[in-house]
Design a protein around this motif. Structure first.
Motif: not given
Length: 244
Positions: A6-32
């Motif tokens: 029974a999750h509450q729906a959140t606004p679509a604009a609030d989605t983080q999408g699939t960016t993190l899943a598509r970003t190589p881990l090395h780049d994710l670490h550097s970015h963070l």
């Protein structure tokens, strides 16, 4: 604690999408690390060291699982998902560990597990987590579920229903990994989209723009997209990597 669907729906604009899943881990670490302050960076470095030193499960709860729970407070909500993915990778979390974290975690922790799947799980064994997320109405979970892992492993029937779920909940179809390739010349998807559009029109409701876009992709006379690069479990689709 285990959460119901029974999750509450959140606004679509609030989605983080699939960016993190598509970003190589090395780049994710550097970015963070570029964006965290000194205190948060030190916490993340320590959390990654602990996870690497004590991977897997130790006792009722492992030290890296505790760090997953702390990530929002330590790194800030906007960076917590990325931090959790890196911790899961450092801990070499397998499907069993990811399933446990997903089952016991908050919505934010579940989202991080979904983002981590293409980085950590080479086969279809974690599909039940994707299927669970697609049963919720939490738009951020739905968006996280339709990343490269789902594109690689969902069968045609499940994938088509994931597309409809995105349309129902307002998740932008731009978030769906490998959409062009999987939708190409899919006559059954075209039929389902046509039925959905007809239902919306009959009910006096607008038809989402995204529906027309994906319907165009199903055209068998269109130029087929180039096949997506299939990266292994330690690197997501780097050619699609984008930063939020």
């Amino acid at each position: 604690m285990t959460h119901s669907h029974a999750h509450q729906a959140t606004p679509a604009a609030d989605t983080q999408g699939t960016t993190l899943a598509r970003t190589p881990l090395h780049d994710l670490h550097s970015h963070l690390t570029e964006r965290l302050d000194e205190v948060a960076r030190a916490w993340l470095d320590q959390a990654l060291e602990e996870a690497a030193a004590h991977p897997g499960a130790h006792g009722p709860i492992s030290v890296w699982e505790l760090r997953l729970a702390e990530a929002g407070r330590r790194c800030g909500p906007q960076h917590a998902d990325a931090a959790r993915i890196l911790i899961l990778h450092a801990a070499r979390a397998d499907t069993d560990a990811l399933t446990r974290v997903y089952a016991q975690g908050t919505a934010a922790e579940r989202r991080a597990v979904l983002h981590a799947l293409p980085h950590l799980v080479p086969g279809p064994g974690a599909l039940p987590l994707v299927e669970d997320a697609l049963r919720t109405n939490d738009t951020r979970l739905v968006a996280a579920a339709v990343g490269p892992y789902a594109a690689r492993h969902l069968d045609a029937h499940q994938w088509r229903h994931a597309i409809l779920k995105c349309l129902f909940t307002g998740v932008p179809l731009a978030e769906v990994a490998d959409l062009d390739r999987r939708a190409h010349a899919d006559a059954e998807l075209a039929r389902m989209l046509g039925d959905y559009a007809a239902e919306r029109t009959a009910a006096g409701r607008p038809v989402p723009e995204d529906l027309h876009r994906v319907l165009t992709l199903t055209d068998p006379t269109a130029t087929p997209p180039a096949p997506a690069a299939d990266h292994g479990p330690n690197g997501a689709e780097g050619t699609h990597g984008k930063e939020s």
